[in-house]
Design an enzyme around this catalytic site. Structure first.
Site, mmCIF file in Angstrom:
data_model
loop_
_atom_site.group_PDB
_atom_site.id
_atom_site.type_symbol
_atom_site.label_atom_id
_atom_site.label_comp_id
_atom_site.label_asym_id
_atom_site.label_seq_id
_atom_site.Cartn_x
_atom_site.Cartn_y
_atom_site.Cartn_z
ATOM 1 N N HIS A 119 29.469 82.707 -55.867
ATOM 2 C CA HIS A 119 31.153 83.732 -55.314
ATOM 3 C C HIS A 119 31.853 82.894 -55.015
ATOM 4 C CE1 HIS A 119 28.211 85.422 -52.553
ATOM 5 N NE2 HIS A 119 29.025 85.701 -52.270
ATOM 6 N N ASP B 197 36.049 92.754 -52.745
ATOM 7 C CA ASP B 197 35.123 92.796 -51.414
ATOM 8 C C ASP B 197 35.228 94.426 -51.161
ATOM 9 O OD1 ASP B 197 33.629 92.334 -49.331
ATOM 10 O OD2 ASP B 197 33.304 90.397 -49.727
ATOM 11 N N ILE B 198 33.907 94.776 -51.026
ATOM 12 C CA ILE B 198 33.908 96.655 -50.585
ATOM 13 C C ILE B 198 34.203 96.130 -48.911
ATOM 14 C CG2 ILE B 198 31.022 96.443 -50.408
ATOM 15 C CD1 ILE B 198 33.429 99.404 -52.272
ATOM 16 N N HIS C 280 35.262 83.597 -52.479
ATOM 17 C CA HIS C 280 35.843 84.443 -51.731
ATOM 18 C C HIS C 280 37.109 84.115 -51.552
ATOM 19 C CE1 HIS C 280 32.764 86.708 -49.607
ATOM 20 N NE2 HIS C 280 32.643 85.450 -49.377
HETATM 21 P P1 AMP Z 1 28.278 86.411 -49.020
HETATM 22 O O1 AMP Z 1 27.481 86.144 -49.694
HETATM 23 O O2 AMP Z 1 27.604 86.016 -47.004
HETATM 24 O O3 AMP Z 1 29.052 85.495 -49.058
HETATM 25 O O4 AMP Z 1 29.091 87.848 -48.471
HETATM 26 C C1 AMP Z 1 29.101 88.555 -49.904
HETATM 27 C C2 AMP Z 1 29.976 89.246 -49.979
HETATM 28 O O5 AMP Z 1 30.184 90.345 -50.881
HETATM 29 C C3 AMP Z 1 30.620 90.201 -48.721
HETATM 30 O O6 AMP Z 1 31.478 90.343 -48.312
HETATM 31 C C4 AMP Z 1 29.994 91.682 -48.984
HETATM 32 O O7 AMP Z 1 31.380 92.556 -48.674
HETATM 33 C C5 AMP Z 1 30.586 91.792 -51.006
HETATM 34 N N1 AMP Z 1 29.704 93.244 -51.346
HETATM 35 C C6 AMP Z 1 28.492 93.035 -51.460
HETATM 36 N N2 AMP Z 1 27.814 94.111 -52.687
HETATM 37 C C7 AMP Z 1 28.977 94.369 -52.815
HETATM 38 C C8 AMP Z 1 29.812 94.981 -53.610
HETATM 39 N N3 AMP Z 1 28.741 96.238 -53.997
HETATM 40 N N4 AMP Z 1 30.753 95.251 -54.114
HETATM 41 C C9 AMP Z 1 32.060 94.122 -52.955
HETATM 42 N N5 AMP Z 1 31.722 93.881 -52.222
HETATM 43 C C10 AMP Z 1 30.352 93.319 -51.904
#
Ligand code: AMP
Length: 135
Positions: free
Chosen positions: A93, A29-30, A95
């Site tokens: 996804h 996660d970025i 986490h």
């Molecule tokens: P959620 O959809 O609420 O589970 O959150 C989406 C997650 O994806 C967040 O924690 C973001 O930091 C992560 N995220 C979004 N874009 C990217 C990316 N390009 N690379 C890695 N993580 C990402």
């Protein structure tokens, strides 16, 4: 239009990959809550995790289990916590978050600012544990 995570799988957007097989992909996660915070996704594009076909859903958790074991090996932590939100990115996804205590799972916590060198080093360590577990 392809989701941002599909574009990551396709290599159109860079990611810090930690594991991959034919149907699933895992990357850092970025905006991590902790070092080693990883996202595990199906390559199949579906917004809501609970709308995935049963076999893809089951396979996702099986893949996530193996990734969690690699994180456990590579990142000092008490547990690997699991969360499913999907409030931001419309591509299912999971986490996986290395935690020391309950409050490390709070998504309202400030996110870590890591350098690309740190991301690379963490991804490499988890990937090596992943590869090692496959032998
Ligand atoms: P959620 O959809 O609420 O589970 O959150 C989406 C997650 O994806 C967040 O924690 C973001 O930091 C992560 N995220 C979004 N874009 C990217 C990316 N390009 N690379 C890695 N993580 C990402």
């Amino acid at each position: 239009m392809a989701s941002i995570f599909t574009r990551i799988v396709n290599g159109e957007i860079p990611s810090y990959k930690v594991a991959e097989n034919e149907n699933y992909y895992a990357f850092l996660d970025i905006n991590p809550l902790a070092k080693g915070h990883t996202l595990v996704i199906p390559k199949m594009e579906e917004d809501y995790i609970f709308n995935l076909p049963g076999d893809v859903y089951a396979g996702l958790w099986e893949f996530a289990n193996k990734v969690a074991k690699a994180i456990d090996k590579a990142v000092p932590c008490k547990r690997v916590g699991v969360a499913v939100l999907g409030m931001e990115v419309p591509h299912a996804h999971i986490h996986l978050i290395p935690i020391q205590n309950e409050s490390d799972m709070l998504f309202s916590n400030p996110k870590l600012q890591l350098s690309s060198e740190e991301f690379v080093a963490i991804a490499k360590a988890i990937n090596e544990a992943w590869e090692g577990n496959r032998k």
